[in-house]
Design a protein around this motif. Sequence first.
Motif, PDB file in Angstrom:
ATOM      1  N   GLN A  35       0.842  -1.193   0.000  1.00  0.00           N
ATOM      2  CA  GLN A  35       0.000   0.000   0.000  1.00  0.00           C
ATOM      3  C   GLN A  35       0.878   1.244   0.000  1.00  0.00           C
ATOM      4  O   GLN A  35       2.004   1.226   0.485  1.00  0.00           O
ATOM      5  N   ASP A  36       0.347   2.313  -0.546  1.00  0.00           N
ATOM      6  CA  ASP A  36       1.043   3.582  -0.625  1.00  0.00           C
ATOM      7  C   ASP A  36       0.538   4.480   0.502  1.00  0.00           C
ATOM      8  O   ASP A  36      -0.644   4.817   0.545  1.00  0.00           O
ATOM      9  N   ILE A  37       1.430   4.850   1.414  1.00  0.00           N
ATOM     10  CA  ILE A  37       1.078   5.741   2.512  1.00  0.00           C
ATOM     11  C   ILE A  37       1.984   6.959   2.426  1.00  0.00           C
ATOM     12  O   ILE A  37       3.206   6.850   2.565  1.00  0.00           O
ATOM     13  N   ASN A  38       1.387   8.105   2.167  1.00  0.00           N
ATOM     14  CA  ASN A  38       2.124   9.368   2.035  1.00  0.00           C
ATOM     15  C   ASN A  38       3.261   9.273   1.029  1.00  0.00           C
ATOM     16  O   ASN A  38       4.366   9.743   1.266  1.00  0.00           O
ATOM     17  N   GLY A  39       2.993   8.624  -0.097  1.00  0.00           N
ATOM     18  CA  GLY A  39       3.971   8.533  -1.167  1.00  0.00           C
ATOM     19  C   GLY A  39       5.039   7.470  -0.967  1.00  0.00           C
ATOM     20  O   GLY A  39       5.944   7.340  -1.777  1.00  0.00           O
ATOM     21  N   LYS A  40       4.951   6.706   0.103  1.00  0.00           N
ATOM     22  CA  LYS A  40       5.934   5.664   0.383  1.00  0.00           C
ATOM     23  C   LYS A  40       5.245   4.303   0.382  1.00  0.00           C
ATOM     24  O   LYS A  40       4.182   4.146   0.960  1.00  0.00           O
ATOM     25  N   LYS A  41       5.857   3.318  -0.277  1.00  0.00           N
ATOM     26  CA  LYS A  41       5.270   1.981  -0.356  1.00  0.00           C
ATOM     27  C   LYS A  41       5.574   1.194   0.919  1.00  0.00           C
ATOM     28  O   LYS A  41       6.704   1.144   1.380  1.00  0.00           O
ATOM     29  N   HIS A  42       4.526   0.601   1.472  1.00  0.00           N
ATOM     30  CA  HIS A  42       4.636  -0.237   2.657  1.00  0.00           C
ATOM     31  C   HIS A  42       4.114  -1.629   2.301  1.00  0.00           C
ATOM     32  O   HIS A  42       3.069  -1.763   1.691  1.00  0.00           O
ATOM     33  N   THR A  43       4.854  -2.649   2.716  1.00  0.00           N
ATOM     34  CA  THR A  43       4.483  -4.018   2.403  1.00  0.00           C
ATOM     35  C   THR A  43       4.193  -4.790   3.683  1.00  0.00           C
ATOM     36  O   THR A  43       4.924  -4.682   4.659  1.00  0.00           O
ATOM     37  N   SER A  44       3.106  -5.526   3.652  1.00  0.00           N
ATOM     38  CA  SER A  44       2.819  -6.444   4.748  1.00  0.00           C
ATOM     39  C   SER A  44       2.596  -7.823   4.139  1.00  0.00           C
ATOM     40  O   SER A  44       2.194  -7.950   2.991  1.00  0.00           O
ATOM     41  N   THR A  45       2.892  -8.831   4.923  1.00  0.00           N
ATOM     42  CA  THR A  45       2.635 -10.198   4.504  1.00  0.00           C
ATOM     43  C   THR A  45       1.695 -10.823   5.520  1.00  0.00           C
ATOM     44  O   THR A  45       1.707 -10.454   6.695  1.00  0.00           O
ATOM     45  N   PHE A  46       0.868 -11.717   5.057  1.00  0.00           N
ATOM     46  CA  PHE A  46      -0.030 -12.392   5.981  1.00  0.00           C
ATOM     47  C   PHE A  46      -0.313 -13.809   5.510  1.00  0.00           C
ATOM     48  O   PHE A  46      -0.266 -14.114   4.326  1.00  0.00           O
ATOM     49  N   VAL A  47      -0.565 -14.655   6.495  1.00  0.00           N
ATOM     50  CA  VAL A  47      -0.938 -16.044   6.265  1.00  0.00           C
ATOM     51  C   VAL A  47      -2.348 -16.197   6.797  1.00  0.00           C
ATOM     52  O   VAL A  47      -2.640 -15.795   7.932  1.00  0.00           O
ATOM     53  N   ARG A  48      -3.232 -16.738   5.959  1.00  0.00           N
ATOM     54  CA  ARG A  48      -4.623 -16.893   6.368  1.00  0.00           C
ATOM     55  C   ARG A  48      -5.037 -18.357   6.266  1.00  0.00           C
ATOM     56  O   ARG A  48      -4.791 -19.010   5.263  1.00  0.00           O
ATOM     57  N   THR A  49      -5.638 -18.853   7.341  1.00  0.00           N
ATOM     58  CA  THR A  49      -6.283 -20.160   7.337  1.00  0.00           C
ATOM     59  C   THR A  49      -7.788 -19.891   7.331  1.00  0.00           C
ATOM     60  O   THR A  49      -8.210 -18.736   7.231  1.00  0.00           O
ATOM     61  N   GLU A  50      -8.575 -20.911   7.454  1.00  0.00           N
ATOM     62  CA  GLU A  50     -10.038 -20.718   7.474  1.00  0.00           C
ATOM     63  C   GLU A  50     -10.480 -19.864   8.658  1.00  0.00           C
ATOM     64  O   GLU A  50     -11.493 -19.180   8.580  1.00  0.00           O
TER      65      GLU A  50
END
Length: 123
Positions: A35-50
């Motif tokens: 996602q772009d927050i104030n012109g800077k790219k931020h990355t998150s990772t997530f693992v989803r189960t049911e």
Amino acid sequence: MKKITLLLLTLTILSCNQKERDCTDFRTGKFKFVQDINGKKHTSTFVRTENIQIETYNGKTDSASVRWVNDCEFILQKLHPKSMEEEKAISMKILYTEKNSYTFEYSFVGSNKKQRGSAIKVD
């Protein structure tokens, strides 16, 4: 008159082209969200189960319960909120899918302010 008819026919055909929405492939797995927050790219990772989602963002890991409303909509509720803001549930709706990614809309439950994002399935 022929030009108007041709234009209407073309618009009708184009409007019938709906984007794919096969959400079952994206219920579980490992994902990346940029996602772009104030012109800077931020990355998150997530693992989803049911039933649970574990997200890592800026070196911090947090977990949330996942409650599926239907094949393309679910509610996230943080398991260990640290503030009143974090206690609010987040409604997630998958709008359309592609080969290895999906575009979604999210908001706090009860809020009309919706935002969009895209997640890429990495595993």
